[in-house]
Scaffold this active site. Structure first.
Site: not given
Ligand code: THU
Length: 131
Positions: A41, A43, A52, A54, A85, A88
């Site tokens: 991930n 940000e 994310c 994925e 999520c 994704c």
């Molecule tokens: N996140 C992912 O990378 N994948 C997921 O399936 C759930 C959430 C990340 C997004 C964000 O950077 C952090 O987790 C918190 O939500």
């Protein structure tokens, strides 16, 4: 069976850029030829622009002209199993179809494997066209 894929996802977690949530996620996606692409991930200070793990893994594979996928593994630092999520799930469905195996791990790397179609039932996709 997917031991190597899970290991790659675990290693990918260290590439996470997550200073706002402090929630690291690693992913690794396997193609039908056995190639593996990792992701984490990433940000943004404008939070909603975050991407994310994925999707970074999937997009990396697509940029390398990969078209068919068999499995994706996810890792995080949680005791619970990390689950993709909704956004994704939809994007994975677009490029991988519902039969891809989704490997959700917990901190100990214990794994729950489900098909994407179980995570996204009654899905909307590119085959839905008005006649
Ligand atoms: N996140 C992912 O990378 N994948 C997921 O399936 C759930 C959430 C990340 C997004 C964000 O950077 C952090 O987790 C918190 O939500």
């Amino acid at each position: 069976m997917y031991k190597k894929l899970i290991k790659k996802a675990e290693q990918a977690k260290s590439k996470s850029y997550s200073p706002y949530s402090n929630f690291r996620v690693g992913a690794a996606i396997m193609t039908n030829k056995g190639n593996i692409y990792d992701g984490a991930n990433i940000e943004s200070a404008s939070f909603s622009l975050t991407i994310c793990a994925e999707r970074t893994a999937l997009f990396s594979a697509i940029l390398n002209k990969e078209k068919k996928f068999t499995a994706i593994a996810l890792t995080s630092d949680m005791n619970d199993f990390i689950s993709p999520c909704g956004a994704c799930r939809q994007v994975l469905y677009e490029h991988c179809g519902g039969d891809i195996d989704v490997l959700m791990t917990n901190k100990k790397l214990e794994t729950k494997t489900v098909k994407l179609k179980e995570l996204l039932p009654f899905s909307f996709g590119k085959d839905f066209k008005e006649k």
